[in-house]
Each structure stands twice: as C-alpha cells, then as structure tokens.
Design a protein around this motif. Sequence first.
Motif, PDB file in Angstrom:
ATOM      1  N   SER A  28       0.823  -1.213   0.000  1.00 11.81           N
ATOM      2  CA  SER A  28       0.000   0.000   0.000  1.00 11.81           C
ATOM      3  C   SER A  28       0.854   1.258   0.000  1.00 11.81           C
ATOM      4  O   SER A  28       0.521   2.256  -0.652  1.00 11.81           O
ATOM      5  CB  SER A  28      -0.921   0.005   1.227  1.00 11.81           C
ATOM      6  OG  SER A  28      -1.800  -1.100   1.195  1.00 11.81           O
ATOM      7  N   THR A  29       1.961   1.221   0.738  1.00 12.88           N
ATOM      8  CA  THR A  29       2.845   2.390   0.804  1.00 12.88           C
ATOM      9  C   THR A  29       3.476   2.676  -0.561  1.00 12.88           C
ATOM     10  O   THR A  29       3.535   3.829  -1.009  1.00 12.88           O
ATOM     11  CB  THR A  29       3.939   2.171   1.855  1.00 12.88           C
ATOM     12  OG1 THR A  29       3.319   2.073   3.141  1.00 12.88           O
ATOM     13  CG2 THR A  29       4.930   3.328   1.871  1.00 12.88           C
ATOM     14  N   LEU A  30       3.950   1.631  -1.224  1.00  6.23           N
ATOM     15  CA  LEU A  30       4.568   1.834  -2.543  1.00  6.23           C
ATOM     16  C   LEU A  30       3.553   2.367  -3.548  1.00  6.23           C
ATOM     17  O   LEU A  30       3.868   3.225  -4.383  1.00  6.23           O
ATOM     18  CB  LEU A  30       5.169   0.517  -3.038  1.00  6.23           C
ATOM     19  CG  LEU A  30       6.334  -0.034  -2.209  1.00  6.23           C
ATOM     20  CD1 LEU A  30       6.836  -1.346  -2.815  1.00  6.23           C
ATOM     21  CD2 LEU A  30       7.463   0.971  -2.102  1.00  6.23           C
ATOM     22  N   GLY A  35       2.621   8.026  -7.036  1.00  5.63           N
ATOM     23  CA  GLY A  35       2.210   9.282  -7.652  1.00  5.63           C
ATOM     24  C   GLY A  35       3.080  10.460  -7.277  1.00  5.63           C
ATOM     25  O   GLY A  35       2.927  11.550  -7.845  1.00  5.63           O
ATOM     26  N   ALA A  36       4.001  10.244  -6.315  1.00  8.75           N
ATOM     27  CA  ALA A  36       4.839  11.358  -5.863  1.00  8.75           C
ATOM     28  C   ALA A  36       6.120  11.492  -6.673  1.00  8.75           C
ATOM     29  O   ALA A  36       6.861  12.467  -6.510  1.00  8.75           O
ATOM     30  CB  ALA A  36       5.189  11.169  -4.391  1.00  8.75           C
ATOM     31  N   THR A  37       6.395  10.531  -7.549  1.00  2.02           N
ATOM     32  CA  THR A  37       7.667  10.570  -8.285  1.00  2.02           C
ATOM     33  C   THR A  37       7.727  11.708  -9.292  1.00  2.02           C
ATOM     34  O   THR A  37       8.809  12.121  -9.690  1.00  2.02           O
ATOM     35  CB  THR A  37       7.888   9.224  -9.009  1.00  2.02           C
ATOM     36  OG1 THR A  37       6.751   8.940  -9.835  1.00  2.02           O
ATOM     37  CG2 THR A  37       8.082   8.098  -8.004  1.00  2.02           C
ATOM     38  N   GLU A  38       6.567  12.216  -9.720  1.00  2.00           N
ATOM     39  CA  GLU A  38       6.588  13.341 -10.659  1.00  2.00           C
ATOM     40  C   GLU A  38       7.176  14.585 -10.005  1.00  2.00           C
ATOM     41  O   GLU A  38       7.874  15.372 -10.646  1.00  2.00           O
ATOM     42  CB  GLU A  38       5.176  13.630 -11.162  1.00  2.00           C
ATOM     43  CG  GLU A  38       4.596  12.512 -12.023  1.00  2.00           C
ATOM     44  CD  GLU A  38       3.222  12.855 -12.544  1.00  2.00           C
ATOM     45  OE1 GLU A  38       2.775  14.009 -12.314  1.00  2.00           O
ATOM     46  OE2 GLU A  38       2.587  11.991 -13.175  1.00  2.00           O
ATOM     47  N   VAL A  39       6.875  14.757  -8.686  1.00  2.00           N
ATOM     48  CA  VAL A  39       7.398  15.905  -7.954  1.00  2.00           C
ATOM     49  C   VAL A  39       8.777  15.586  -7.372  1.00  2.00           C
ATOM     50  O   VAL A  39       9.663  16.449  -7.308  1.00  2.00           O
ATOM     51  CB  VAL A  39       6.422  16.314  -6.836  1.00  2.00           C
ATOM     52  CG1 VAL A  39       6.978  17.485  -6.026  1.00  2.00           C
ATOM     53  CG2 VAL A  39       5.059  16.667  -7.422  1.00  2.00           C
ATOM     54  N   ALA A  72       8.021   5.583   6.681  1.00  2.00           N
ATOM     55  CA  ALA A  72       8.408   6.255   5.436  1.00  2.00           C
ATOM     56  C   ALA A  72       7.258   7.089   4.890  1.00  2.00           C
ATOM     57  O   ALA A  72       7.430   8.256   4.499  1.00  2.00           O
ATOM     58  CB  ALA A  72       8.852   5.218   4.405  1.00  2.00           C
ATOM     59  N   ALA A  73       6.057   6.513   4.862  1.00  2.27           N
ATOM     60  CA  ALA A  73       4.900   7.221   4.323  1.00  2.27           C
ATOM     61  C   ALA A  73       4.539   8.430   5.165  1.00  2.27           C
ATOM     62  O   ALA A  73       4.233   9.512   4.644  1.00  2.27           O
ATOM     63  CB  ALA A  73       3.714   6.264   4.229  1.00  2.27           C
ATOM     64  N   ASN A  74       4.578   8.262   6.474  1.00  2.00           N
ATOM     65  CA  ASN A  74       4.231   9.377   7.363  1.00  2.00           C
ATOM     66  C   ASN A  74       5.222  10.535   7.224  1.00  2.00           C
ATOM     67  O   ASN A  74       4.839  11.708   7.229  1.00  2.00           O
ATOM     68  CB  ASN A  74       4.183   8.900   8.811  1.00  2.00           C
ATOM     69  CG  ASN A  74       2.990   7.997   9.088  1.00  2.00           C
ATOM     70  OD1 ASN A  74       2.035   7.991   8.320  1.00  2.00           O
ATOM     71  ND2 ASN A  74       3.066   7.234  10.159  1.00  2.00           N
ATOM     72  N   ALA A  75       6.505  10.192   7.125  1.00  2.00           N
ATOM     73  CA  ALA A  75       7.516  11.239   6.978  1.00  2.00           C
ATOM     74  C   ALA A  75       7.318  12.014   5.685  1.00  2.00           C
ATOM     75  O   ALA A  75       7.398  13.255   5.654  1.00  2.00           O
ATOM     76  CB  ALA A  75       8.917  10.612   7.014  1.00  2.00           C
ATOM     77  N   LEU A  76       7.034  11.311   4.599  1.00  2.00           N
ATOM     78  CA  LEU A  76       6.844  11.967   3.308  1.00  2.00           C
ATOM     79  C   LEU A  76       5.575  12.807   3.302  1.00  2.00           C
ATOM     80  O   LEU A  76       5.541  13.920   2.763  1.00  2.00           O
ATOM     81  CB  LEU A  76       6.801  10.921   2.197  1.00  2.00           C
ATOM     82  CG  LEU A  76       6.891  11.447   0.759  1.00  2.00           C
ATOM     83  CD1 LEU A  76       8.209  12.193   0.549  1.00  2.00           C
ATOM     84  CD2 LEU A  76       6.773  10.303  -0.237  1.00  2.00           C
ATOM     85  N   ALA A  77       4.504  12.278   3.917  1.00  4.47           N
ATOM     86  CA  ALA A  77       3.237  13.015   3.950  1.00  4.47           C
ATOM     87  C   ALA A  77       3.349  14.283   4.791  1.00  4.47           C
ATOM     88  O   ALA A  77       2.733  15.302   4.478  1.00  4.47           O
ATOM     89  CB  ALA A  77       2.138  12.111   4.504  1.00  4.47           C
ATOM     90  N   GLU A  78       4.137  14.215   5.860  1.00  8.13           N
ATOM     91  CA  GLU A  78       4.301  15.394   6.702  1.00  8.13           C
ATOM     92  C   GLU A  78       5.068  16.489   5.967  1.00  8.13           C
ATOM     93  O   GLU A  78       4.756  17.681   6.092  1.00  8.13           O
ATOM     94  CB  GLU A  78       5.030  15.010   7.985  1.00  8.13           C
ATOM     95  CG  GLU A  78       5.175  16.161   8.974  1.00  8.13           C
ATOM     96  CD  GLU A  78       5.829  15.733  10.270  1.00  8.13           C
ATOM     97  OE1 GLU A  78       6.153  16.621  11.076  1.00  8.13           O
ATOM     98  OE2 GLU A  78       6.025  14.510  10.465  1.00  8.13           O
ATOM     99  N   ALA A  79       6.069  16.066   5.175  1.00  4.56           N
ATOM    100  CA  ALA A  79       6.878  17.052   4.449  1.00  4.56           C
ATOM    101  C   ALA A  79       6.187  17.564   3.194  1.00  4.56           C
ATOM    102  O   ALA A  79       6.337  18.727   2.812  1.00  4.56           O
ATOM    103  CB  ALA A  79       8.232  16.446   4.092  1.00  4.56           C
ATOM    104  N   TYR A  80       5.396  16.689   2.551  1.00  7.03           N
ATOM    105  CA  TYR A  80       4.727  17.054   1.296  1.00  7.03           C
ATOM    106  C   TYR A  80       3.247  16.642   1.351  1.00  7.03           C
ATOM    107  O   TYR A  80       2.809  15.741   0.635  1.00  7.03           O
ATOM    108  CB  TYR A  80       5.407  16.363   0.105  1.00  7.03           C
ATOM    109  CG  TYR A  80       6.858  16.735  -0.082  1.00  7.03           C
ATOM    110  CD1 TYR A  80       7.211  17.879  -0.797  1.00  7.03           C
ATOM    111  CD2 TYR A  80       7.865  15.948   0.465  1.00  7.03           C
ATOM    112  CE1 TYR A  80       8.548  18.222  -0.964  1.00  7.03           C
ATOM    113  CE2 TYR A  80       9.196  16.281   0.307  1.00  7.03           C
ATOM    114  CZ  TYR A  80       9.527  17.421  -0.407  1.00  7.03           C
ATOM    115  OH  TYR A  80      10.852  17.764  -0.573  1.00  7.03           O
ATOM    116  N   PRO A  81       2.468  17.300   2.200  1.00  7.88           N
ATOM    117  CA  PRO A  81       1.058  16.911   2.352  1.00  7.88           C
ATOM    118  C   PRO A  81       0.257  17.074   1.070  1.00  7.88           C
ATOM    119  O   PRO A  81      -0.756  16.392   0.885  1.00  7.88           O
ATOM    120  CB  PRO A  81       0.554  17.846   3.455  1.00  7.88           C
ATOM    121  CG  PRO A  81       1.488  19.017   3.422  1.00  7.88           C
ATOM    122  CD  PRO A  81       2.810  18.444   3.055  1.00  7.88           C
TER     123      PRO A  81
END
Length: 376
Positions: A28-30, A35-39, A72-81
Amino acid sequence: MDVIKVVESQLEAAIAAKKCHACGCLASTLKAMGGATEVLPELGPMLAAAERVLLTQKYECLGCQVCFPAIAANALAEAYPEILSQAALCPTEAPEERHGWPPLPGDYTVLRYGASVAVCTLNSDALAKELADQAPDGLAIVGTMHTENLGVERVIRNVLANPNIRWLILCGEDTRQLVGHLPGQSMESLCTNGTDDSQRIIGAKGKRPYLKNVSREHIEAFNRQVGLVSMIGTEDVGLISQAIVDRHRQGVPPFGEHVADIAVETVVSREPQFYKSDPAGFLVVYPDHRAKKLVAEHYTNAGQLDVVVEGATPTAVYSEIVKRGLVSQLDHAAYLGRELANAAHSLLTGQQYVQDRAPGKPMPLSDAAFSIRGKP
C-alpha cells in the motif's frame, strides 16, 4: 534528517525484512508513493528496489510495533502533504476484535481477529492475563483451559470460527489435579493421534478425554488448520511472546476450508410474567447471624409453619428441603437456591439480607391450580 533519507532508510529496512515482502503495509505504501515521483523523481530508484522484493500479499498487516513502510509514508506526507496526504496514516487499520467471534463463551481475552496465533495457558490464569496485557504482535486470543473434554471442544470450535488462526501455543501449568484433568497433554494427543470410534482422544491421559460435541470432521479440520506449538510448563512471558511473534511472522495465509459449526439452539430468556404457588407450600429464608447458620421456615399455603430447616451452608439446607419434599416445582427450587446463596453471603459479610419476592406477578386465580403463597 532529510525526509528523502528517512524514506530511503525505512524502505531499505523493509527490503531487508522478509516479513514485509508479503505484507499489505509495504504494498500500500509503494502504491501511495508512486504518484509522488513526478514531484520527487529521486524516489523512483527507491520504490523500484522495494517493488522488486514484493511477493503475493499474504496478510494486510502484522501489527508490528515498528512498521518501516508506515514511517516512510508518514515522513513523506508530513513534508509534502499536497502530494501524499493519504499516506499520513498507516496503510491498513490495526486488526480489531470482530463482533460474533468467538462463538462460544469462555475464560479468554480477544485481542485481534486478523492475527494468526491463539494461546492457551491451561491452568495458569495469571499468565493469560499477563499475555493479554502485553498483547504481542500476532496474538489473536489468549485464555485458559482446565478440562480435556468440554475445554478442548470449546477451543476447537472457537478456532475453527476464525480462519486467520493458524497456530495454537500451549503453555502454563498442566498438572494432574485431584479430578485427573490433563488438558494440555490431551490436546497434544488430539493433534498427534486424533480420536477413536468412541470419540476418545487416543493417547490422552486425562480422566475423561471424550469429545461428544464436535464431529470427526471438525477435529480433522482443526488439525489441518492449526500447527501446535507445545510449551507446556513454560510460564516465561518473554519466551512465549517471542514464540507468538515468530509464528505470526511466518505469514501463513488464512485457512481455506470451511466446516459448518454445530447447530445448537440459543434461546433468549426473559423475566416471567407470572408465578404460580407451589402446592408443597412456601419458604421464608433468613441468616441467623448470632448462631452463624442459615434458616428456612416452611409454611403450608394456608400460612401454617410446619418445619424449620437449619444448616451451615446453602447445600445442607436445600438438600434437606428436597429430601423432605418441601418444594415440588423447579422454578421454586431455583428461587430457593438463589435466596439461600444471598443469605449465605449476608452471613459471611454482615450485609443486610431481605428475601426477594418471586419473579413476576401472581398468576390470576382463574389460571392457578392453587392459591398464591403468602411469601415469597
């Protein structure tokens, strides 16, 4: 630490942990991060490396105390909500108790419906509580088992009702009690030998190892569903907890067979609307605190006292009452037992006792064969 480095370190940990490869948390995390690889194109190589170790999903979530994909997911979501808002939460919900399971009552604690390990602490009640309080990863249910017949049957039926359970750990004390019960040794024998034509557990050393309320089909399915882990005599919570975690992390998929449970009628009882006088008369119960004994006065339905029964315990009193035929209705006998127990509690604690009236309203005289007793 830079968020990309956090994601990288956690995905590397997930890649190194085989338990993650077939877990829904990583998958689920992957998917969420794709969709975040574009940014953030630098995520591409990390995600590709993690995707290469993915296996067919065997479980949604192991309930690990440290979940690498979730960190990993939480860290990325916090930095790039704006690009990963949905990943701020764990990809799957923590497994919870499921309404309706287990189907049979017992001395147990339910932790997680979706976990794969059931633990039976046999005669060690305190051990069951400790394990329930710690709730190690993978523990679905923990409880005691004191008999090699009804106790074993309840374990079989409750386990079969949850296909997620694939392991049964036996631990705790299995001593030969005065009545001769050896539930742990009997369960070991059942898993090894099954039962004979009389439904006796082959090789069981307990006093009455007969399974009358489960069929041969249920027993064989139970043996196919669960792997037995015998730790009888072990009361070390740390060792048992590690065994739970180790078995659960093997990721054995849910049991694929279905065995219909035995149909037993369940009746919802309600308070009676009426009571009918016992033709044998009625009884007045009270505790004699001075003499430290229970007293039951028996009256005819005309209100005449004809005998007084005294005794030290409820059993002594009601046994004499039954022997003398002073009750003739089952509901009256049940009522008497309840009142004697309440009076005995008053005798023990000093609390006030007031005899309760019979449940329901007096039956209309047109429907009653006898006049209504004066008390209760």
